[in-house]
Scaffold this motif. Structure first.
Motif, short mmCIF file in Angstrom:
data_model
loop_
_atom_site.label_atom_id
_atom_site.label_comp_id
_atom_site.label_asym_id
_atom_site.label_seq_id
_atom_site.Cartn_x
_atom_site.Cartn_y
_atom_site.Cartn_z
N THR A 35 0.48 -1.26 -0.23
CA THR A 35 0.02 -0.07 -0.16
C THR A 35 0.81 1.61 -0.31
O THR A 35 1.03 1.58 0.81
CB THR A 35 -1.02 0.03 0.93
N VAL A 36 0.93 1.76 -0.84
CA VAL A 36 2.10 2.61 -1.44
C VAL A 36 1.26 4.63 -1.14
O VAL A 36 0.35 4.59 -1.52
CB VAL A 36 2.53 2.82 -2.85
N THR A 55 -1.49 3.02 7.99
CA THR A 55 -1.70 1.96 6.82
C THR A 55 -0.78 1.48 5.54
O THR A 55 -0.97 0.50 4.70
CB THR A 55 -2.51 3.67 6.19
N ALA A 56 0.04 2.59 5.69
CA ALA A 56 0.96 2.23 4.37
C ALA A 56 2.19 1.30 4.46
O ALA A 56 2.81 1.32 5.55
CB ALA A 56 1.44 3.40 3.84
N THR A 57 2.24 0.69 3.58
CA THR A 57 3.40 -0.29 4.07
C THR A 57 4.68 0.23 2.68
O THR A 57 6.45 0.42 3.09
CB THR A 57 3.99 -1.57 2.67
N ARG A 58 4.70 2.06 1.96
CA ARG A 58 5.33 2.19 1.44
C ARG A 58 5.11 3.81 1.43
O ARG A 58 4.16 4.22 1.07
CB ARG A 58 6.03 2.21 -0.11
N VAL A 59 5.48 4.73 1.93
CA VAL A 59 5.88 6.43 2.57
C VAL A 59 6.60 7.02 0.93
O VAL A 59 7.67 7.03 1.79
CB VAL A 59 5.55 6.72 3.14
N VAL A 60 6.06 7.67 0.29
CA VAL A 60 6.82 8.67 -0.85
C VAL A 60 6.13 9.91 -0.58
O VAL A 60 5.35 10.54 -0.53
CB VAL A 60 6.17 8.15 -2.46
N SER A 61 7.41 11.07 -0.28
CA SER A 61 7.46 12.37 0.00
C SER A 61 8.58 13.59 -0.72
O SER A 61 9.37 12.70 0.02
CB SER A 61 6.72 12.98 1.12
N GLY A 98 7.73 -1.39 10.11
CA GLY A 98 8.82 -1.22 9.32
C GLY A 98 8.31 -1.73 7.65
O GLY A 98 9.12 -1.52 6.43
N ALA A 99 7.72 0.06 7.85
CA ALA A 99 7.65 0.29 6.52
C ALA A 99 8.75 1.21 5.85
O ALA A 99 9.61 2.44 6.72
CB ALA A 99 6.21 1.54 6.41
N LEU A 100 9.19 1.26 4.39
CA LEU A 100 9.91 1.90 3.75
C LEU A 100 9.23 3.10 3.46
O LEU A 100 8.58 3.37 2.94
CB LEU A 100 10.43 1.51 2.67
N TYR A 101 10.61 4.50 3.14
CA TYR A 101 10.32 5.95 2.98
C TYR A 101 10.93 6.60 2.20
O TYR A 101 12.17 5.70 2.52
CB TYR A 101 10.23 6.84 4.25
N LEU A 102 10.61 6.93 1.04
CA LEU A 102 11.38 7.62 0.05
C LEU A 102 11.26 9.63 0.37
O LEU A 102 9.42 9.84 -0.13
CB LEU A 102 11.17 7.46 -1.49
N LEU A 103 12.05 9.77 0.61
CA LEU A 103 12.05 11.51 0.89
C LEU A 103 12.66 11.81 -0.02
O LEU A 103 13.68 11.28 0.08
CB LEU A 103 12.29 11.79 2.29
N SER A 104 12.30 12.71 -0.46
CA SER A 104 13.76 14.03 -0.97
C SER A 104 12.97 15.63 -1.35
O SER A 104 11.86 15.92 -0.48
CB SER A 104 13.75 13.57 -2.64
N ALA A 109 14.06 5.63 4.32
CA ALA A 109 14.47 5.08 5.49
C ALA A 109 13.64 3.91 5.84
O ALA A 109 12.64 3.78 5.05
CB ALA A 109 13.87 6.80 6.32
N ARG A 110 13.52 4.21 6.82
CA ARG A 110 12.49 3.41 7.55
C ARG A 110 11.91 3.01 8.87
O ARG A 110 12.88 3.64 9.36
CB ARG A 110 13.01 1.04 8.15
#
Length: 274
Positions: free
Chosen positions: A58-59, A121-127, A151-157, A268-269
């Motif tokens: 769930t992204v 809620t999410a297993t993957r979070v992007v911002s 344990g969710a992974l995060y993609l941040l920039s 990040a996690r």
């Protein structure tokens, strides 16, 4: 970045320059450059290097724009949740993502304070490219952490300071005014923000020399982003394509990305629950 430039330049566009035969599309070249930096890897299923997405995920993308990043995730068969402060962008994202193989698409118009999304809620979070805009980065990150599963992974920039400092005296004044870029975030500040939110940093990278130079020339060219046809931009695209096509193009790109980068990226996690 492109949506922000469009807002700042479409009001008083200059007449376009005469078209150049067989000119290179700056945006298509930018996509090629991004993929060389680790974005949109269809072979590995990674939205960005170190950030795999599958049909089990769930992204959530907060600050999703028109859904460009989430289109990749949708075509991986994931469940999608998108959020943005701009209702028009959400409408565009809904249409784009409806054409993917996503299991579901949930859309929210929100400023993120708070996010209308349940805890864990999410297993993957992007911002991406959002923290430089928000009034309270700590509050914003706290919301991102809250809605991620353990344990969710995060993609941040965020924009890299090397590029932002180059733009300061050349960009349109509104570029560094609310609601646009209201802060320049150093590498150390970015890492501290993420760590203090409770996330564990896995990697910190940077990319985008091509776009940093393109933006400098864009401000000087004074063209509309919907038709950025100008000799400065066309010649720069030709030069960068020649660099990438050269025998050591990848090595040269990596070296230049390390000097002046458009963006810095943290994977990040969220720690597992005790």
């Amino acid at each position: 970045m492109l949506s922000l430039l469009k807002k700042l330049t479409t009001a008083t566009p200059a007449p376009p320059a005469a078209p150049v035969a067989d000119k290179i599309n700056s945006f298509e070249l930018g996509l090629r450059d991004a993929m060389l930096s680790g974005w949109f890897n269809h072979a590995t299923g990674e939205l960005y290097k170190g950030f795999p997405v599958s049909a089990d995920d769930t992204v959530l993308d907060v600050g999703c724009g028109d859904g460009g990043n989430m289109q990749f995730c949708g075509n991986r068969g994931a469940r999608l949740i998108v959020a943005d402060i701009d209702a028009g962008k959400i409408d565009a994202a809904r249409q784009r993502l409806g054409e993917t193989t996503a299991q579901s698409v949930e859309c929210h118009v929100t400023d993120g304070n708070p996010l209308p999304i349940a805890d864990n809620t999410a297993t993957r979070v992007v911002s991406t490219e959002v923290l430089e805009h928000v009034d309270d980065p700590a509050q914003f990150l706290a919301e991102l952490v809250r809605v991620g599963q353990p344990g969710a992974l995060y993609l941040l920039s965020v924009p890299h300071p090397s590029s932002e400092e180059l733009q300061k005296d050349i960009a349109a004044p509104a570029y560094f005014e609310h609601p646009n870029h209201i802060r320049i975030i150093s590498e150390d500040q970015f890492k501290a923000m993420v760590s203090e939110s409770g996330l564990e940093i896995i990697s910190h990278s940077q990319y985008g020399f091509y776009w940093s130079m393109w933006m400098l020339l864009f401000w000087d060219a004074k063209v509309d982003l919907t038709n950025p046809d100008h000799p400065l931009l066309n010649h720069w695209a030709e030069t960068w394509q020649a660099v990438l096509n050269s025998p050591r193009g990848a090595q040269i790109k990596e070296a230049l990305d390390g000097v002046v980068a458009k963006s810095q990226v943290i994977i990040a996690r969220k720690p597992l629950a005790d």
